[in-house]
Design a protein around this motif. Sequence first.
Motif, PDB file in Angstrom:
ATOM      1  N   GLU A   1      -5.035   1.783   2.842  1.00  0.00           N
ATOM      2  CA  GLU A   1      -4.911   0.689   3.815  1.00  0.00           C
ATOM      3  C   GLU A   1      -4.949   1.217   5.238  1.00  0.00           C
ATOM      4  N   GLU A   2      -4.300   2.349   5.467  1.00  0.00           N
ATOM      5  CA  GLU A   2      -4.234   2.898   6.826  1.00  0.00           C
ATOM      6  C   GLU A   2      -5.583   3.447   7.293  1.00  0.00           C
TER       7      GLU A   2
ATOM      8  N   ASP B   1       6.513   0.788   6.466  1.00  0.00           N
ATOM      9  CA  ASP B   1       5.074   0.519   6.286  1.00  0.00           C
ATOM     10  C   ASP B   1       4.447   1.613   5.429  1.00  0.00           C
ATOM     11  N   ASP B   2       4.289   1.466   4.111  1.00  0.00           N
ATOM     12  CA  ASP B   2       4.633   0.248   3.440  1.00  0.00           C
ATOM     13  C   ASP B   2       5.470   0.537   2.194  1.00  0.00           C
TER      14      ASP B   2
ATOM     15  N   ASP C   1       3.603  -6.483   3.550  1.00  0.00           N
ATOM     16  CA  ASP C   1       3.123  -5.469   4.506  1.00  0.00           C
ATOM     17  C   ASP C   1       3.051  -6.088   5.897  1.00  0.00           C
TER      18      ASP C   1
ATOM     19  N   HIS D   1       0.846  -1.201   0.000  1.00  0.00           N
ATOM     20  CA  HIS D   1       0.000   0.000   0.000  1.00  0.00           C
ATOM     21  C   HIS D   1       0.875   1.242   0.000  1.00  0.00           C
TER      22      HIS D   1
HETATM   23 ZN   LIG Z   1       0.986  -1.495   6.229  1.00  0.00          ZN
END
Ligand SMILES: [Zn+2]
Length: 347
Positions: A160-161, A129-130, A187, A96
Amino acid sequence: MTAVFSDELRARVEADFGRVVDLLGRKVALKSISAEGITAEHMKRSAEFVADELRQVGIDAKVVQSRNPDGTPGAWEVIGSKSVDPQAPTVLLYAHHDVQPVPDPSAWDTDPFVATEVGTRLYGRGSADDGGGIAIHSGAMKALGDDLKVNIKVFVEGEEEMGSPSFIPFIEDHRDEFASDVIVVADSGNWSAEIPSLTTSLRGNTCVDVNVKVLHHPVHSGQYGGPILDANTLAAMLIASMYDANGDLAVPGVAAQEPVGGLQRDLDEATVREDAGIVDSYRLAGTGSLASRLWTKPSVTVIGFDAHPVEGSFNVVSPETTFRLSLRTAPSQHPQEAQDALAAFLQ
Ligand SMILES: [Zn+2]
């Protein structure tokens, strides 16, 4: 893969290392904070950066905007592919490109958005990340080059976060682009800096918002305090009721499981305490292996709580509060089923 080819591959990776670190540095500088607007221009720029980098290692990549379940525009996603042989298996590479915010830059020793090498480590928001996942995929594609024996598909997500609100509709809209035999999700962490690891299962994640209402309007605590517990206290009691005396989550219907195949070794508590920054006086909650408590048993975290700040507080029985629970679910339980069970318990 023959030993000779492994040596050759190692040499290629080492020769390409500077490029990969440089890529990471440029990625960190993009400040791809999805919390500042999933659909915003800076997230589109971030996606275009990733697509461009993937094209440079032979992936036919493009940026596509997803749509949310309600049909509104969603995240800037990157999808791509590289075909070598229609008979060969297909590997889907996941990463991501969005990163977490930086609520307090003063907590950092370096500028969060200037990738900075300290010793052998690279510091910067999202460098691991990431951005690390993007860098790994880029480095792997470059190193394998024309020796690639599988077809590749790529999905680099832009939200994603934020809990991936448009993830399901996006997959449904792009079934062909996701069809694959194996998915490599870059990830997750390693066992340690010295022990590389494969993560074979992950907990699910879902949220429950809880509203506690005790009064139609605020009243004075000197006049009514006693028989009327304030909404914050009731919320705290509700939250505490989810745990047994050992600190294990004990909500009927929210499943727990042990690592599949058992554990060859458990995590080292001292390392976990050090990595997480746990204060000395805190005793870890729950029972069983640390690995199971971190990876295969459910957990609940209060991630939001509407209460009056201490500053400016006064003698009033709080009439109402809302708190948000983030529920991590056992890998084998459908998150919706666990969410329903938690909601039923709290009601
Ligand atoms: Zn991540």
